[in-house]
Enzyme design. Structure first.
Site, PDB file in Angstrom:
ATOM      1  CG  ASP A  15      -1.957  -1.002   1.263  1.00 46.26           C
ATOM      2  OD1 ASP A  15      -2.237  -1.569   0.202  1.00 46.26           O
ATOM      3  OD2 ASP A  15      -2.505  -1.248   2.354  1.00 46.26           O
ATOM      4  NE  ARG A  96      -2.433   3.382  12.239  1.00 46.26           N
ATOM      5  CZ  ARG A  96      -2.055   2.125  12.464  1.00 46.26           C
ATOM      6  NH1 ARG A  96      -1.235   1.852  13.464  1.00 46.26           N
ATOM      7  NH2 ARG A  96      -2.476   1.135  11.714  1.00 46.26           N
ATOM      8  CG  ASP A 125      -5.728   2.622  11.995  1.00 38.12           C
ATOM      9  OD1 ASP A 125      -5.852   2.853  13.211  1.00 38.12           O
ATOM     10  OD2 ASP A 125      -5.510   1.490  11.543  1.00 38.12           O
ATOM     11  CB  SER A 178      -6.098  -6.121   6.902  1.00 39.06           C
ATOM     12  OG  SER A 178      -5.611  -4.912   7.437  1.00 39.06           O
TER      13      SER A 178
END
Ligand code: ARG
Length: 408
Positions: A15, A96, A125, A178
């Site tokens: 990604d 994060r 996120d 994921s």
């Protein structure tokens, strides 16, 4: 004229590698990558850095954030017994804001006008990254390529990568899940798990053994806390990052720390999530047991309510916010006397608290004992109940089950 710069949160996976190329080609930006090590399983950070440099980025900074993550983020999570909706210890929600802080710092260092991340448009996120960036520097622009581009699924991304000379990691289409992981645990979503009726397959789990395959004798472990912070395991003083790693191993080997749940995302949908959080659950279990003896009862009751507010704020991306600051101040005040040791027994997927002690313990043996030498004045309870039930008795006579109103 030199191009504008963007700082990208880069993991080295497919990604974010495609993001590099897309930011260069579609947005005409110079890219600086930031790759944070928050204790994720993956290795090969050097190779990922080289891959970014080969894609023509200005720089790729690989930052070891494990201690900052532990000391600044996990310490507060432990103080607040962080558990979103009473079930999920917030592992992604904790990393994060730290990664966002690093993006902002590097953006300032390079004079970048934007930051970018590789999050999808339907997860939490993206909100956490962007809320943190806005709180730390409201002037920075944020780009979320995955929300903008037309690559709808993994094969689309692989095709884009092939077409644009982005190296595709071996087996990029093979992993059915994921995954997001850090010191605090591992989140597993997608694939087979998207049907909440499907039992997770064995290949979902990496940090924890199947409880059926764990030792036939229990494992005992002692965790020591000072003012709410874990400082030692089995008598060995360690820094927090090492304690979390040690407990991930002990509890994972005993099959403790698997969660399978459905949670409510901030963006309004329910999602099925599996988590492996052996060390996190162990530390929260032990910490709560120590608070039980060290924190005064009324304070503890209020703390338990505010813990939910803390977890919701952090889940929702409010790490840098006035609410979270104030809740942290409250939590910190409650931790002053949370010093002592908790003894745990692991066995076949379970972790039980079997002992707790503290120099500040409010547990008073004389008051609690049923022996003859108790210091508790049982006679005084009669007057206490008389006054305590006064309101209830008044209600019962006038409006309650034995009242004239109820007979009518
Ligand atoms: N649902 C969890 C959270 O919002 C985990 C998210 C994991 N992220 C991922 N890219 N797999 O905190």
């Amino acid at each position: 004229m030199s191009k504008e710069k963007v700082v990208l949160a880069y993991s080295g996976g497919l990604d974010t590698s495609v993001c590099v190329k897309w930011l260069q080609d579609e947005k005409n930006l110079d890219v600086v990558c930031v790759c944070g090590n928050v204790g994720q399983e993956e290795t090969g950070l050097d190779a990922k850095k080289q891959k970014a440099l080969d894609l023509g980025v200005l720089d790729c900074q690989v930052l070891d954030l494990r201690d900052e993550f532990s000391d600044e983020f996990l310490t507060k999570a432990i103080a607040a017994n962080s558990m979103y909706e009473n079930k999920y210890p917030l592992l992604s929600a904790l990393s994060r804001p730290l990664l966002a802080k690093k993006l902002v710092e590097v953006a300032h260092e390079f004079g970048a006008t934007c930051v970018a991340h590789g999050c999808t448009g339907k997860g939490n996120d993206q909100v956490r990254f962007e809320a943190a960036v806005k709180a730390l520097d409201p002037e920075l622009k944020v780009i979320a390529p995955v929300r903008e581009w037309d690559l709808k699924c993994r094969p689309d991304e692989v095709a884009y990568a092939h077409a644009h000379n982005v190296p595709v990691p071996e087996g990029a289409n093979d992993n059915p899940y994921s995954i997001d992981d850090n010191l605090w645990g591992r989140a597993i979503e997608c694939g087979h798990l998207e049907d909440p009726w499907n039992e997770p397959l064995d290949d979902a789990w990496v940090m924890t053994k199947n409880p059926e395959d764990t030792p036939d004798t229990p494992t005992y472990t002692e965790i020591e806390f000072e003012a709410g912070k874990p400082v030692a395991v089995d008598g060995k003083k360690m820094k927090l990052s090492e304690i979390v790693i040690a407990l991930n191993k002990i509890s994972g080997d005993n099959g403790f720390g698997r969660l399978d749940l459905v949670e409510d995302r901030l963006v309004g949908l329910k999602s099925r999530e599996c988590y492996e959080v052996p060390g996190a659950l162990t530390l929260i279990t032990a910490h709560k047991a120590l608070e039980d003896i060290c924190v005064e009862g009324e304070l503890l009751k209020t703390k338990i309510k505010l813990e939910q507010d803390w977890a919701t704020a952090v889940y929702n991306g409010q790490w840098y916010s006035p609410l979270k600051n104030a809740l942290d101040a409250f939590m910190a005040d409650t931790q002053k006397f949370v010093t002592g040791t908790v003894r745990l027994k692991f066995f076949k997927g379970n972790c039980h608290v079997v002992g707790r002690k503290s120099p500040f313990s409010l547990y008073d043996y004389g008051l609690a004992t049923y022996d003859c030498d108790t210091t508790f004045d049982e006679k005084a309870s009669a007057g206490f109940i008389e006054i305590d039930t006064l309101s209830l008795k008044t209600w019962a006579k006038v409006q309650g089950p034995s009242s004239a109103a109820a007979q009518a």
